[in-house]
Design a protein around this motif. Sequence first.
Motif, PDB file in Angstrom:
ATOM      1  N   ARG A  58     -55.540 -14.464 -11.850  1.00 48.00           N
ATOM      2  CA  ARG A  58     -54.142 -14.022 -11.946  1.00 48.00           C
ATOM      3  C   ARG A  58     -53.761 -13.329 -10.646  1.00 48.00           C
ATOM      4  O   ARG A  58     -54.542 -12.601 -10.057  1.00 48.00           O
ATOM      5  CB  ARG A  58     -53.996 -13.066 -13.129  1.00 48.00           C
ATOM      6  N   HIS A  59     -52.517 -13.554 -10.231  1.00 46.94           N
ATOM      7  CA  HIS A  59     -51.978 -12.906  -9.043  1.00 46.94           C
ATOM      8  C   HIS A  59     -51.777 -11.419  -9.364  1.00 46.94           C
ATOM      9  O   HIS A  59     -51.211 -11.092 -10.409  1.00 46.94           O
ATOM     10  CB  HIS A  59     -50.652 -13.566  -8.644  1.00 46.94           C
ATOM     11  N   PRO A  60     -52.213 -10.504  -8.496  1.00 48.60           N
ATOM     12  CA  PRO A  60     -52.108  -9.071  -8.827  1.00 48.60           C
ATOM     13  C   PRO A  60     -50.670  -8.535  -8.889  1.00 48.60           C
ATOM     14  O   PRO A  60     -50.379  -7.667  -9.704  1.00 48.60           O
ATOM     15  CB  PRO A  60     -52.901  -8.377  -7.714  1.00 48.60           C
ATOM     16  N   GLN A  61     -49.760  -9.069  -8.073  1.00 47.97           N
ATOM     17  CA  GLN A  61     -48.383  -8.581  -8.089  1.00 47.97           C
ATOM     18  C   GLN A  61     -47.490  -9.344  -9.062  1.00 47.97           C
ATOM     19  O   GLN A  61     -46.525  -8.792  -9.565  1.00 47.97           O
ATOM     20  CB  GLN A  61     -47.761  -8.645  -6.684  1.00 47.97           C
ATOM     21  N   ASN A  62     -47.786 -10.602  -9.302  1.00 48.17           N
ATOM     22  CA  ASN A  62     -46.951 -11.425 -10.180  1.00 48.17           C
ATOM     23  C   ASN A  62     -47.850 -12.016 -11.266  1.00 48.17           C
ATOM     24  O   ASN A  62     -48.491 -13.037 -11.066  1.00 48.17           O
ATOM     25  CB  ASN A  62     -46.258 -12.532  -9.380  1.00 48.17           C
ATOM     26  N   GLU A  63     -47.876 -11.382 -12.428  1.00 45.80           N
ATOM     27  CA  GLU A  63     -48.791 -11.782 -13.495  1.00 45.80           C
ATOM     28  C   GLU A  63     -48.444 -13.131 -14.122  1.00 45.80           C
ATOM     29  O   GLU A  63     -49.227 -13.683 -14.879  1.00 45.80           O
ATOM     30  CB  GLU A  63     -48.856 -10.693 -14.568  1.00 45.80           C
ATOM     31  N   SER A  64     -47.275 -13.671 -13.812  1.00 46.65           N
ATOM     32  CA  SER A  64     -46.930 -14.997 -14.337  1.00 46.65           C
ATOM     33  C   SER A  64     -47.642 -16.106 -13.571  1.00 46.65           C
ATOM     34  O   SER A  64     -47.706 -17.233 -14.029  1.00 46.65           O
ATOM     35  CB  SER A  64     -45.417 -15.207 -14.299  1.00 46.65           C
ATOM     36  N   LEU A  65     -48.194 -15.768 -12.384  1.00 48.30           N
ATOM     37  CA  LEU A  65     -48.929 -16.738 -11.583  1.00 48.30           C
ATOM     38  C   LEU A  65     -50.392 -16.690 -12.002  1.00 48.30           C
ATOM     39  O   LEU A  65     -51.102 -15.722 -11.713  1.00 48.30           O
ATOM     40  CB  LEU A  65     -48.786 -16.436 -10.090  1.00 48.30           C
ATOM     41  N   THR A  66     -50.827 -17.744 -12.709  1.00 52.16           N
ATOM     42  CA  THR A  66     -52.191 -17.784 -13.213  1.00 52.16           C
ATOM     43  C   THR A  66     -52.828 -19.126 -12.895  1.00 52.16           C
ATOM     44  O   THR A  66     -52.148 -20.093 -12.545  1.00 52.16           O
ATOM     45  CB  THR A  66     -52.224 -17.563 -14.735  1.00 52.16           C
ATOM     46  N   TRP A  67     -54.164 -19.178 -13.075  1.00 52.04           N
ATOM     47  CA  TRP A  67     -54.913 -20.423 -12.902  1.00 52.04           C
ATOM     48  C   TRP A  67     -56.135 -20.373 -13.805  1.00 52.04           C
ATOM     49  O   TRP A  67     -56.789 -19.331 -13.931  1.00 52.04           O
ATOM     50  CB  TRP A  67     -55.332 -20.602 -11.446  1.00 52.04           C
ATOM     51  N   THR A  68     -56.424 -21.478 -14.456  1.00 50.57           N
ATOM     52  CA  THR A  68     -57.550 -21.547 -15.381  1.00 50.57           C
ATOM     53  C   THR A  68     -58.864 -21.830 -14.677  1.00 50.57           C
ATOM     54  O   THR A  68     -59.923 -21.681 -15.273  1.00 50.57           O
ATOM     55  CB  THR A  68     -57.328 -22.657 -16.435  1.00 50.57           C
ATOM     56  N   GLY A  69     -58.784 -22.262 -13.443  1.00 50.83           N
ATOM     57  CA  GLY A  69     -59.991 -22.652 -12.731  1.00 50.83           C
ATOM     58  C   GLY A  69     -60.238 -24.148 -12.819  1.00 50.83           C
ATOM     59  O   GLY A  69     -61.181 -24.665 -12.250  1.00 50.83           O
ATOM     60  N   ARG A  70     -59.396 -24.844 -13.579  1.00 49.35           N
ATOM     61  CA  ARG A  70     -59.500 -26.297 -13.710  1.00 49.35           C
ATOM     62  C   ARG A  70     -58.475 -26.965 -12.790  1.00 49.35           C
ATOM     63  O   ARG A  70     -57.374 -26.479 -12.631  1.00 49.35           O
ATOM     64  CB  ARG A  70     -59.211 -26.751 -15.136  1.00 49.35           C
ATOM     65  N   GLY A  71     -58.876 -28.086 -12.244  1.00 50.72           N
ATOM     66  CA  GLY A  71     -57.945 -28.857 -11.425  1.00 50.72           C
ATOM     67  C   GLY A  71     -57.753 -28.241 -10.056  1.00 50.72           C
ATOM     68  O   GLY A  71     -58.491 -27.354  -9.621  1.00 50.72           O
ATOM     69  N   LYS A  72     -56.737 -28.712  -9.368  1.00 49.07           N
ATOM     70  CA  LYS A  72     -56.440 -28.270  -8.015  1.00 49.07           C
ATOM     71  C   LYS A  72     -55.972 -26.816  -8.024  1.00 49.07           C
ATOM     72  O   LYS A  72     -55.245 -26.385  -8.926  1.00 49.07           O
ATOM     73  CB  LYS A  72     -55.355 -29.181  -7.433  1.00 49.07           C
ATOM     74  N   ARG A  73     -56.389 -26.079  -7.010  1.00 50.38           N
ATOM     75  CA  ARG A  73     -55.939 -24.694  -6.904  1.00 50.38           C
ATOM     76  C   ARG A  73     -54.429 -24.660  -6.695  1.00 50.38           C
ATOM     77  O   ARG A  73     -53.884 -25.421  -5.903  1.00 50.38           O
ATOM     78  CB  ARG A  73     -56.611 -24.005  -5.726  1.00 50.38           C
TER      79      ARG A  73
END
Length: 110
Positions: free
Chosen positions: A76-91
């Motif tokens: 998760r992005h520290p300043q914008n919590e809506s920006l997330t990634w599961t670790g699957r697929g392309k970054r």
Amino acid sequence: MNINLAPLSIKELEQLIADANTLIERKKAESIRNAKAKVEKIAADAGVSIEELLGLTTGASGAGGKVRKPAAVKFRHPQNESLTWTGRGKRPNWLQDELAKGEKLEDFAI
């Protein structure tokens, strides 16, 4: 099979082509009906539905195949919590941008 088409007129040849195309479509439909009847008989003899026979469903549940659960968010992005990634697929782009600035992937782990 040799058929002498040379004496036929253009109109007669066009009619022959049209008749042949109609016959081809009829024979294709008949072939499909026959194949479907065979498959239905095989399924009935096995005591299953056509869908089960073809692997479209699994027994009484009706669910076809395995359903993959959504992956949990791992970064998760520290300043914008809506920006997330599961670790699957392309970054995602936001993570690639942060890593290009010198940040470490571990800094974004949840």
